[in-house]
Design a protein around this motif. Structure first.
Motif, mmCIF file in Angstrom:
data_model
loop_
_atom_site.group_PDB
_atom_site.id
_atom_site.type_symbol
_atom_site.label_atom_id
_atom_site.label_comp_id
_atom_site.label_asym_id
_atom_site.label_seq_id
_atom_site.Cartn_x
_atom_site.Cartn_y
_atom_site.Cartn_z
ATOM 1 N N ASP A 406 0.831 -1.206 0.000
ATOM 2 C CA ASP A 406 0.000 0.000 0.000
ATOM 3 C C ASP A 406 0.861 1.248 0.000
ATOM 4 O O ASP A 406 0.558 2.240 -0.684
ATOM 5 C CB ASP A 406 -0.943 -0.007 1.203
ATOM 6 N N ALA A 407 1.963 1.214 0.759
ATOM 7 C CA ALA A 407 2.888 2.358 0.767
ATOM 8 C C ALA A 407 3.522 2.529 -0.617
ATOM 9 O O ALA A 407 3.678 3.668 -1.101
ATOM 10 C CB ALA A 407 3.974 2.142 1.818
ATOM 11 N N ALA A 408 3.859 1.428 -1.262
ATOM 12 C CA ALA A 408 4.445 1.499 -2.600
ATOM 13 C C ALA A 408 3.440 2.036 -3.616
ATOM 14 O O ALA A 408 3.794 2.812 -4.514
ATOM 15 C CB ALA A 408 4.939 0.115 -3.017
ATOM 16 N N LEU A 409 2.165 1.660 -3.475
ATOM 17 C CA LEU A 409 1.135 2.136 -4.394
ATOM 18 C C LEU A 409 0.845 3.624 -4.209
ATOM 19 O O LEU A 409 0.486 4.318 -5.163
ATOM 20 C CB LEU A 409 -0.144 1.310 -4.217
ATOM 21 N N VAL A 410 0.979 4.106 -2.983
ATOM 22 C CA VAL A 410 0.846 5.549 -2.753
ATOM 23 C C VAL A 410 1.977 6.285 -3.466
ATOM 24 O O VAL A 410 1.785 7.341 -4.072
ATOM 25 C CB VAL A 410 0.848 5.859 -1.240
ATOM 26 N N HIS A 411 3.173 5.698 -3.401
ATOM 27 C CA HIS A 411 4.345 6.301 -4.052
ATOM 28 C C HIS A 411 4.190 6.289 -5.575
ATOM 29 O O HIS A 411 4.388 7.319 -6.242
ATOM 30 C CB HIS A 411 5.594 5.522 -3.643
ATOM 31 N N THR A 412 3.836 5.125 -6.160
ATOM 32 C CA THR A 412 3.699 4.992 -7.619
ATOM 33 C C THR A 412 2.526 4.068 -7.923
ATOM 34 O O THR A 412 2.693 2.840 -7.980
ATOM 35 C CB THR A 412 4.990 4.405 -8.235
ATOM 36 N N PRO A 413 1.333 4.630 -8.116
ATOM 37 C CA PRO A 413 0.157 3.768 -8.342
ATOM 38 C C PRO A 413 0.052 3.202 -9.754
ATOM 39 O O PRO A 413 -0.852 2.426 -10.039
ATOM 40 C CB PRO A 413 -1.016 4.713 -8.063
ATOM 41 N N THR A 414 0.961 3.565 -10.646
ATOM 42 C CA THR A 414 0.852 3.123 -12.044
ATOM 43 C C THR A 414 1.846 2.016 -12.414
ATOM 44 O O THR A 414 2.085 1.780 -13.590
ATOM 45 C CB THR A 414 1.088 4.322 -12.985
ATOM 46 N N LEU A 415 2.436 1.357 -11.424
ATOM 47 C CA LEU A 415 3.367 0.262 -11.708
ATOM 48 C C LEU A 415 2.596 -1.070 -11.668
ATOM 49 O O LEU A 415 2.131 -1.486 -10.611
ATOM 50 C CB LEU A 415 4.496 0.244 -10.676
ATOM 51 N N PRO A 416 2.438 -1.769 -12.809
ATOM 52 C CA PRO A 416 1.642 -3.005 -12.825
ATOM 53 C C PRO A 416 2.146 -4.060 -11.854
ATOM 54 O O PRO A 416 1.354 -4.813 -11.277
ATOM 55 C CB PRO A 416 1.764 -3.484 -14.280
ATOM 56 N N GLU A 417 3.479 -4.149 -11.666
ATOM 57 C CA GLU A 417 4.033 -5.190 -10.794
ATOM 58 C C GLU A 417 3.488 -5.088 -9.373
ATOM 59 O O GLU A 417 3.294 -6.116 -8.705
ATOM 60 C CB GLU A 417 5.564 -5.103 -10.770
ATOM 61 N N LEU A 418 3.233 -3.880 -8.902
ATOM 62 C CA LEU A 418 2.718 -3.705 -7.538
ATOM 63 C C LEU A 418 1.310 -4.276 -7.421
ATOM 64 O O LEU A 418 0.981 -4.980 -6.462
ATOM 65 C CB LEU A 418 2.739 -2.224 -7.150
ATOM 66 N N HIS A 419 0.456 -3.945 -8.376
ATOM 67 C CA HIS A 419 -0.914 -4.471 -8.348
ATOM 68 C C HIS A 419 -0.912 -5.988 -8.503
ATOM 69 O O HIS A 419 -1.687 -6.693 -7.843
ATOM 70 C CB HIS A 419 -1.734 -3.832 -9.471
ATOM 71 N N MET A 420 -0.037 -6.494 -9.383
ATOM 72 C CA MET A 420 0.025 -7.940 -9.581
ATOM 73 C C MET A 420 0.462 -8.658 -8.311
ATOM 74 O O MET A 420 -0.141 -9.678 -7.927
ATOM 75 C CB MET A 420 1.011 -8.275 -10.706
ATOM 76 N N PHE A 421 1.475 -8.106 -7.652
ATOM 77 C CA PHE A 421 1.936 -8.818 -6.461
ATOM 78 C C PHE A 421 0.951 -8.666 -5.303
ATOM 79 O O PHE A 421 0.809 -9.575 -4.489
ATOM 80 C CB PHE A 421 3.329 -8.357 -6.030
ATOM 81 N N LYS A 422 0.254 -7.545 -5.246
ATOM 82 C CA LYS A 422 -0.791 -7.415 -4.217
ATOM 83 C C LYS A 422 -1.854 -8.477 -4.434
ATOM 84 O O LYS A 422 -2.350 -9.092 -3.476
ATOM 85 C CB LYS A 422 -1.408 -6.019 -4.256
ATOM 86 N N GLY A 423 -2.179 -8.733 -5.716
ATOM 87 C CA GLY A 423 -3.133 -9.803 -6.020
ATOM 88 C C GLY A 423 -2.615 -11.157 -5.576
ATOM 89 O O GLY A 423 -3.357 -11.973 -5.031
ATOM 90 N N ARG A 424 -1.312 -11.394 -5.748
ATOM 91 C CA ARG A 424 -0.741 -12.676 -5.321
ATOM 92 C C ARG A 424 -0.782 -12.814 -3.803
ATOM 93 O O ARG A 424 -1.083 -13.892 -3.277
ATOM 94 C CB ARG A 424 0.700 -12.796 -5.811
ATOM 95 N N VAL A 425 -0.491 -11.728 -3.088
ATOM 96 C CA VAL A 425 -0.530 -11.779 -1.622
ATOM 97 C C VAL A 425 -1.946 -12.094 -1.150
ATOM 98 O O VAL A 425 -2.154 -12.939 -0.263
ATOM 99 C CB VAL A 425 -0.032 -10.449 -1.021
ATOM 100 N N LEU A 426 -2.937 -11.423 -1.746
ATOM 101 C CA LEU A 426 -4.326 -11.673 -1.353
ATOM 102 C C LEU A 426 -4.739 -13.114 -1.676
ATOM 103 O O LEU A 426 -5.454 -13.745 -0.898
ATOM 104 C CB LEU A 426 -5.251 -10.678 -2.057
#
Length: 857
Positions: A406-426
């Motif tokens: 979540d902290a990384a997404l606040v910093h850069t919300p347009t990086l696909p890798e962050l959303h993808m890995f958040k999906g993997r964690v969930l």
């Protein structure tokens, strides 16, 4: 029999027409060929060879049944014609019935022993079927007929090699090389044969001779593959114990400093291994550090050094390695080093270094909107957060990983890798719909990225949203395909087939699940069949070494994880259908459509036909009528209901599992599944052997515990044991479960030994149900998995919840509620109404993305 040759003989005019017919077939002028055959048969309707050729032409024109019947008739008309038997063999080969095709070729060779075409086809079939004894004889015959052809010499050597007779293969190669004259320099085909000869000598253990031959042919430019020369030479020098070996390996390392195998070869030559527990680990480490100093841009020696370093030395080495990757923003950095996590002290050191890097980069990293220049890349802080999230999630700290993401997404919300890995964690935490939603967020960042599309569809399948996943996949599949799934099946996408099959299986739609699992089996059948053409092609092109590697790979083809998973899952469905035939009936009933559904389906079919007609008007169509191209056959069982109602489910399951007995013999699930099939087929000795194999792998496995008791009860209930194998069976059962121990005592002892293992507790509870224990006793046993000392994961918890449902426990909802409290991030234990709402949320437009570019922080 004397009148048969007379029957076969044709007048000059018809004889010329027959030769023309053969030419027309070979050039695929099928319509003309059919007319020519009819001209001959009009005057000579009993001519067997023409009848066979007409049947062969018809099969290539799509009239398969009619063609096959004509071929059979032609064989009956002339049983001593090699052409008739050859054509019959071609028909069987086209049907992938290689055993029968080889029988036909063998029969044809009885009447024409030196027919080159038939001999070549027979040799290819013998290789395909791995009949190497017969292959040697066939290749020897070909060589005797045409000794001037280089291909025949090499083919005979390969036949001897495959048959395990390396000495004879070596002799053939020596004779072959003695016949060569004026070989030009840089002849690639000759180079390949020389490399094959060197390989033969190496396999025979004649390392000095192999090395001498390699050096001579390399200097004379007979062998042109420089990389192969260096690799083979280094390997042979090590085997003969030459002092030059070290230099040869060093040359290879300098040639490709990021090849791990070269470093392993160099260390092995020095008598060192990449093992931290080995006494020589410090020497190996010193060698790798020397390479890292000499070749500073190479990552391989620095990564290999991390494997054997430990303690403070490990920290000294891993710190610059991690910082370099984090500064450069290498997304795969964690995948690179997670192999080190088997050592807990190394885990702690890596976390310590990564946290320190985060603090450092956080203090010096500029805001994304700022243009202030610093010594640190603006993305270093971001990729450090990404790395830490992967670290914590891998160790099961999902909540901590989500906070960092979540902290990384606040910093850069347009990086696909962050959303993808958040999906993997969930997903790992048990929130499948949340994971699918995050992958949709990633996909919307780049709608033209096929990888993101595939990952999002995969997560939808994991969440059970099969139709929605198909809609996503349709964005990148052929528009004229029957469906996205049909196109992906034609493209042999194992990822899609296995994932969709698993999704249907979890949704208890066993017909579609079985259909997809069998499609996976079909893919592997096709890959096996595709090797057929290489048996001739590789020898013609003299690509011998890679061809031998191909055969070795094909022999282990079905050890592929996708086949293992599909075979096990399909066999379980077949066993379930055998135990409860109503599953197939229920699938058929569920496939019955209402009137409204039928109307909608008819309307959709008309719309699809209109789209295809419009596409045909726009796209010029080639005329394939005379090329023997068959239309795609219609699928008469789209939902797998007929497959579920097959008459021989156990035989089909046994056929799927048979290759795994040798190719996946260390997988305990294979032996459990083999037992399940064998015991129902009343093959008790096979079942006992399967359990013995399973016990050798893991004698305390929960599923094995259940089968031990089940097997003894099954055999004990027989009126009398089988006469032939009775004593052996009794002995094997005694080893699995001694007669003096009661079922209840055996189960109780197992539960006491494994009271902290949730799968073991579930197994004990399942045995209690089989032994007709009171339901409240079973429930009390199951609820012990909720204790703090028991290792419980989400998968096992779901299995226990399903088990409570099967025994109609009144405490099933209570168990699900307590599991939901134990796994707060999970949603799989929620009521159906809540899951429907989460499903809808996952399908809605991305929620975590800013509406406008200026809204990005």
């Amino acid at each position: 029999m004397s009148d048969i040759p007379a029957k076969r003989a044709l007048p000059p005019k018809e004889s010329t027409l027959f030769k023309e017919l053969l030419t027309l077939y070979e050039t695929r002028q099928l319509k003309k060929g059919l007319k020519t055959a009819d001209q001959i048969l009009k005057k000579f309707p009993e001519h067997g060879e023409t009848t066979c050729m007409k049947g062969l032409v018809l099969t290539h024109m799509g009239r398969r049944e009619e063609g096959i019947e004509l071929v059979r008739k032609g064989v009956r008309l002339d049983l001593t014609s090699h052409i008739c038997w050859h054509v019959y063999g071609l028909i069987h080969k086209g049907e992938k019935n290689y055993e029968e095709a080889l029988k036909c070729y063998t029969q044809a060779l009885r009447f024409d022993k030196e027919n080159l075409n038939i001999l070549r086809d027979a040799a290819q079939l013998q290789t395909q079927l791995r009949i190497y004894d017969g292959l040697v004889e066939t290749r020897y015959t070909l060589l005797k007929i045409r000794p001037a052809m280089r291909q025949h010499w090499v083919a005979l050597a390969v036949a001897y090699h495959l048959n395990g007779n390396l000495t004879e293969a070596k002799k053939v190669m020596e004779h072959y090389e003695g016949t060569l004259k004026n070989v030009p320099d840089y002849d690639v085909e000759h180079s390949e044969t020389m490399l094959y000869h060197v390989r033969l000598l190496e396999d025979l253990g004649e390392f000095a001779e192999a090395l001498a031959m390699l050096d001579v042919n390399a200097k004379s430019r007979s062998i042109v593959d420089r990389t192969s020369i260096m690799e083979i030479r280094a390997r042979l020098l090590s085997k003969v114990g030459s002092d030059e070996a070290e230099h040869a390996w060093r040359v290879l390392v300098e040639h490709n400093p990021d090849c791990y195998e070269y470093y392993r070869g160099y260390l092995s030559n020095l008598g060192l291994v990449l093992d931290a527990t080995d006494p020589s680990a410090s020497k190996a480490l010193a060698v790798l550090e020397e390479f890292a100093t000499q070749i500073p841009r190479a990552t391989a020696p620095r990564r290999l050094a991390l494997t054997i370093a430990s303690g403070d030395h490990f920290k000294e080495l891993v710190t610059p390695y991690l910082l370099s990757g984090l500064k450069k923003g290498v997304p795969s950095l964690f995948s690179d080093i997670k192999g080190l996590y088997q050592d807990k002290p190394k885990q702690e050191i890596i976390e310590e270094v990564a946290v320190a890097a985060r603090d450092k980069f956080s203090a010096t990293s500029p805001e994304p909107s700022s243009s202030t220049s610093t010594d640190v890349e603006p993305t270093s802080y971001l990729w450090t957060l990404y790395f830490l999230a992967q670290h914590h999630s891998y160790l099961g700290r999902h909540a901590q990983a989500l906070v960092i993401l979540d902290a990384a997404l606040v910093h850069t919300p347009t990086l696909p890798e962050l959303h993808m890995f958040k999906g993997r964690v969930l997903k790992r935490a048990g929130d499948l719909f949340g994971g699918a939603r995050c992958l949709e967020d990633a996909r919307y960042l780049d709608g033209q990225d096929r990888f993101l599309n595939t990952k999002s569809a995969k997560y939808r399948l994991r969440a059970g949203m099969v139709e929605e996943a198909s809609a996503l996949l349709g964005l990148f599949t052929k528009k004229d395909a029957a469906s996205p799934g049909a196109d992906l099946e034609d493209m042999q996408s194992l990822l899609y087939l296995v994932e969709e099959a698993d999704a249907h299986n979890r949704n208890e739609k066993f017909g579609p699940a079985l259909k997809k699992y069998m499609a996976v089996n079909k893919v592997f059948d096709e890959v096996e069949d595709d090797q057929y053409d290489f048996h001739g092609y590789s020898l013609r092109k003299f690509t011998i070494n890679i061809y031998l590697n191909l055969l070795t790979w094909e022999d282990r083809l079905r050890s592929h994880p996708a086949y293992v998973k599909a075979a096990l899952s399909a066999s379980r469905i077949f066993v379930a259908v055998h135990d409860n035939p109503s599953i197939g009936t229920a699938a058929t009933a569920s496939a019955q459509l209402t009137d409204a559904q039928k109307k909608a389906k008819k309307k959709a079919k008309k719309a699809a036909q209109k789209i295809q007609e419009d596409a045909k008007k726009v796209t010029p169509q080639s005329n394939n009528d005379d090329k023997g191209l068959e239309p795609t056959p219609k699928d008469d069982d789209p939902d797998g209901s007929k497959l579920l109602q097959c008459a021989d489910p156990l035989e089909r399951a046994a056929k799927l599992l048979k290759p795994l007995a040798t190719l996946a013999d260390t997988n305990i699930e294979v032996w459990i599944a083999t037992y399940d099939v064998a015991v129902r087929r009343k093959k008790y000795l096979q079942a006992s052997k399967a359990l013995a194999h399973a016990a050798a792998i893991d004698s305390e496995h929960p599923e094995l515990h259940i089968r031990r008791i089940e097997f003894r009860r099954t055999v004990s209930s027989l009126p009398e044991p089988p006469q032939v194998v009775g004593p052996i069976l009794t002995e094997s059962i005694a080893k699995l479960l001694p007669d003096e121990v009661s079922y209840e005592a055996f189960n109780s002892q197992y539960l006491q030994r494994h009271s902290a293992s949730a799968p073991a507790v579930l197994a004990a509870a399942q045995v209690m149900v089989k032994l007709q224990a009171p339901r409240d006793q079973v429930e009390d046993t199951v609820f012990t998995v909720l204790g703090a000392e028991v290792l419980l994961d989400i998968k096992t918890a779901l299995a226990i919840a399903a088990f409570l449902g099967t025994i109609k426990s009144l405490r099933a909802d209570e168990f699900r509620a307590q599991c939901g409290a134990r796994f707060p991030l999970s949603t799989v234990f929620k009521p159906e109404a809540d899951l429907a709402e989460l499903r809808q949320l996952a399908l809605n437009a991305p929620h975590a993305l800013p509406d406008k570019a200026e809204d990005i922080p």
